[in-house]
Write a protein that holds these residues in place. Structure first.
Motif, PDB file in Angstrom:
ATOM      1  N   LYS A 158      40.381  38.760  25.963  1.00  0.00           N
ATOM      2  CA  LYS A 158      39.622  38.772  26.974  1.00  0.00           C
ATOM      3  C   LYS A 158      40.180  38.835  27.958  1.00  0.00           C
ATOM      4  CE  LYS A 158      38.750  33.988  27.175  1.00  0.00           C
ATOM      5  NZ  LYS A 158      37.572  33.117  27.496  1.00  0.00           N
ATOM      6  N   SER A 185      34.461  45.202  22.995  1.00  0.00           N
ATOM      7  CA  SER A 185      33.390  45.655  24.321  1.00  0.00           C
ATOM      8  C   SER A 185      33.611  46.490  25.448  1.00  0.00           C
ATOM      9  CB  SER A 185      32.974  44.053  24.490  1.00  0.00           C
ATOM     10  OG  SER A 185      33.730  43.928  25.694  1.00  0.00           O
ATOM     11  N   HIS A 237      32.320  37.286  34.771  1.00  0.00           N
ATOM     12  CA  HIS A 237      32.010  38.625  34.536  1.00  0.00           C
ATOM     13  C   HIS A 237      33.087  38.368  33.524  1.00  0.00           C
ATOM     14  CE1 HIS A 237      32.642  43.205  33.256  1.00  0.00           C
ATOM     15  NE2 HIS A 237      31.646  42.586  32.499  1.00  0.00           N
ATOM     16  N   ARG A 238      33.268  38.580  31.646  1.00  0.00           N
ATOM     17  CA  ARG A 238      34.978  39.183  30.884  1.00  0.00           C
ATOM     18  C   ARG A 238      34.661  39.909  30.213  1.00  0.00           C
ATOM     19  NH1 ARG A 238      33.916  33.671  29.654  1.00  0.00           N
ATOM     20  NH2 ARG A 238      34.047  33.703  31.905  1.00  0.00           N
ATOM     21  N   PHE A 239      35.178  41.062  29.518  1.00  0.00           N
ATOM     22  CA  PHE A 239      35.452  41.348  28.615  1.00  0.00           C
ATOM     23  C   PHE A 239      36.107  41.690  28.044  1.00  0.00           C
ATOM     24  CE2 PHE A 239      37.080  43.907  31.901  1.00  0.00           C
ATOM     25  CZ  PHE A 239      37.962  44.678  31.388  1.00  0.00           C
ATOM     26  N   SER A 291      30.191  42.551  19.555  1.00  0.00           N
ATOM     27  CA  SER A 291      29.756  40.936  18.639  1.00  0.00           C
ATOM     28  C   SER A 291      29.585  41.163  17.157  1.00  0.00           C
ATOM     29  CB  SER A 291      28.998  39.733  19.540  1.00  0.00           C
ATOM     30  OG  SER A 291      29.773  39.833  20.738  1.00  0.00           O
ATOM     31  N   TYR A 344      26.576  46.126  30.932  1.00  0.00           N
ATOM     32  CA  TYR A 344      27.607  44.509  30.321  1.00  0.00           C
ATOM     33  C   TYR A 344      26.902  43.931  29.727  1.00  0.00           C
ATOM     34  CZ  TYR A 344      24.004  41.620  32.827  1.00  0.00           C
ATOM     35  OH  TYR A 344      23.116  41.256  33.290  1.00  0.00           O
ATOM     36  N   CYS A 345      26.942  44.330  28.860  1.00  0.00           N
ATOM     37  CA  CYS A 345      25.974  43.812  26.984  1.00  0.00           C
ATOM     38  C   CYS A 345      26.913  42.492  26.920  1.00  0.00           C
ATOM     39  CB  CYS A 345      25.358  44.017  26.502  1.00  0.00           C
ATOM     40  SG  CYS A 345      24.582  43.415  24.520  1.00  0.00           S
ATOM     41  N   TYR A 346      27.047  41.441  26.369  1.00  0.00           N
ATOM     42  CA  TYR A 346      28.019  40.398  25.665  1.00  0.00           C
ATOM     43  C   TYR A 346      28.026  40.344  24.540  1.00  0.00           C
ATOM     44  CZ  TYR A 346      24.641  36.997  24.690  1.00  0.00           C
ATOM     45  OH  TYR A 346      23.289  35.578  24.906  1.00  0.00           O
ATOM     46  N   PRO A 377      26.157  37.938  34.837  1.00  0.00           N
ATOM     47  CA  PRO A 377      27.742  37.782  34.659  1.00  0.00           C
ATOM     48  C   PRO A 377      27.959  37.636  36.198  1.00  0.00           C
ATOM     49  CG  PRO A 377      27.236  39.784  33.716  1.00  0.00           C
ATOM     50  CD  PRO A 377      25.760  39.292  34.454  1.00  0.00           C
TER      51      PRO A 377
END
Length: 374
Positions: free
Chosen positions: A342, A311, A305-307, A126, A120-122, A268
C-alpha cells in the motif's frame, strides 16, 4: 415580542438560513433484482414491498446467481452496476465475523456495495466483480448471530481507553447503510435490535448521506454511534453522489439532538493545497453544527489517504479524468500484515498533518475524543 421558532432554538435568522440544507439525497436505482432465496425471508419480501411502493419495478430472478448484461465498455459496465440494487441472501461466510481494527471489535454486513461515486473509494479492489449494491434479506439471521460475539472483542473492548463502549460492531465496512436505508429498512432494524439488547454493546456505522429522519424516533438507548464521513470542502469534487458537507453536518446535529452518540470520520485526509487551513475550517464547521447539543458524546476518527496498486487500477478505470493524487513517487511504500503493498503519505507529511489536525480538534472542538489516527 413573540418569539419565532428560530429564536427559540437560539439561532439568529441568518445563522439558520446558512445551515438550512437541501433535501437529503435519496438514491433511486435504475434496476432492482431479487433472488428466489431472498424471497424466502420476511425481510426480503418487506424490501420488495417497500421498493414497489416507491414505484420501482422489481425483477424476480429465476436463479440465485446475479448477472449483468455484458458491456464491452468498462465505463458502461461500471455505470450499470452502480445503478443496480440486488436483494440477496448473505452467504454463510458473512456470519463468521472478523475483527476490524482500529474501528471495532467485529464487522458485520447489512449490505455490500455503495451507491456513491467517491473517486477514492476504498472498496475499489476490495470487492470482487461489478460494484452492484447488494442488500441482504436474511436480516434476522444476521442480527441473531451477533449475540455469540458479545464480550469476545479484542479491539476496542480490550482497550483501556475504549472499553466503556462495550463490544463494538461495525456495520459500514462494505457499504453505506444510510445511503440505502430508504429502500431496505435494515439499518433501523439494527438500531432497534441494539436498543433492545440489554448488554454492554455498541452498533457503529459511518455515512456520507443525510436522510436521518427514519432514525430519529427509534429507541436506540445510546447503543448506536452514528458517525459522518466528512472532508475539507475542496475535496467535495471527489465525492460524487453523496450529500454535501452542510447537509451531513445538519444531519449530525439532528441525531445528536435525538440522543445518539455521534462521531466525525475525517477521511480520507488528503494533501490538498493549504490543507492546514482547509481542515481547520472543517472542524470549525463541525463545532458550529454541534453547538449547544446537550449531553454530547462525540468522537473523531482520522484516516489518511492510502491506495494499493489494485485499487489505483480500478479507480483510474472508473474515474479516468480524476486528479486524485495517486503518484507512487509522492508516497511511502508499506507492506500490510498480509504482505500486500500500500502507498501512504510520507512520514514527515504524516507527522505534520497529525500534529496540526489533532491540535485543531483539541482547540476548536475539545468535546471530541480522538479514537485513532491511521
Amino acid at each position: 415580542m413573540q418569539r419565532s421558532p428560530i429564536m427559540d432554538q437560539g439561532l439568529a435568522p441568518a445563522e439558520d438560513a446558512r445551515r438550512a440544507p437541501r433535501p437529503p439525497r435519496l438514491w433511486r436505482p435504475r434496476r432492482v433484482v431479487v433472488t428466489p432465496a431472498a424471497l424466502d425471508h420476511a425481510h426480503g419480501r418487506a424490501m420488495v414491498a417497500r421498493l414497489e411502493a416507491e414505484g420501482l419495478s422489481v425483477e424476480r430472478l429465476a436463479a440465485n446467481r446475479l448477472s449483468l448484461p455484458r458491456q464491452a465498455d468498462p465505463r458502461r459496465a461500471y455505470a450499470d452496476a452502480k445503478a443496480t440494487l440486488a436483494l440477496t441472501v448473505a452467504p454463510p461466510t458473512k456470519l463468521r465475523l472478523q475483527p476490524i481494527p482500529p474501528s471495532a471489535d467485529w464487522r458485520f454486513d447489512l449490505a455490500e456495495g455503495c451507491p456513491a461515486h467517491c473517486q477514492y473509494c476504498y472498496l475499489a479492489g476490495s470487492l470482487s466483480g461489478p460494484p452492484v449494491t447488494r442488500a441482504y434479506a436474511n436480516l434476522g439471521e444476521i442480527l441473531d448471530n451477533l449475540g455469540g460475539y458479545a464480550g469476545r472483542g479484542g479491539v476496542t473492548s480490550a482497550s483501556a481507553a475504549r472499553a466503556a463502549e462495550g463490544t463494538t460492531f461495525e456495520a459500514s465496512c462494505y457499504t453505506d447503510p444510510l445511503g440505502i436505508e430508504h429502500h431496505t429498512g435494515s439499518l433501523s432494524a439494527a438500531i432497534a435490535h441494539f436498543g433492545a439488547w440489554e448488554a454492554p454493546v455498541q452498533l457503529r456505522f459511518t455515512t456520507k448521506f443525510a436522510a436521518v429522519s427514519p432514525l430519529l424516533g427509534l429507541r436506540h438507548e445510546r447503543r448506536t454511534r452514528i458517525r459522518f464521513s466528512v472532508n475539507a470542502r475542496s475535496a467535495a469534487r471527489y465525492e460524487g453522489g453523496t450529500d454535501p458537507l452542510d447537509a451531513r453536518l445538519d444531519a449530525l446535529r439532528q441525531v445528536a439532538m435525538a440522543g445518539y452518540p455521534v462521531g466525525l470520520t475525517v477521511a480520507p485526509i488528503l494533501p490538498i493545497p493549504d490543507w492546514e487551513r482547509a481542515y481547520a475550517a472543517l472542524i470549525e464547521d463541525a463545532a458550529d453544527a454541534l453547538a449547544g447539543v446537550p449531553d454530547l458524546d462525540l468522537t473523531a476518527e482520522l484516516i489518511t489517504h492510502r491506495f494499493t496498486p489494485g485499487s489505483k487500477e480500478v479507480l483510474q478505470g472508473w474515474y479516468p479524468g480524476s486528479d486524485l493524487p495517486l503518484d507512487e513517487a509522492e508516497r511511502s511504500r508499506k507492506l500490510t500484515k498480509f504482505g500486500s503493498v500500500k502507498y501512504v503519505l510520507p512520514k514527515p507529511q504524516m507527522d505534520a498533518m497529525r500534529s496540526a489536525i489533532t491540535g485543531q480538534i483539541a482547540r476548536i472542538l475539545p468535546a471530541a475524543r480522538v479514537l485513532y489516527w491511521t
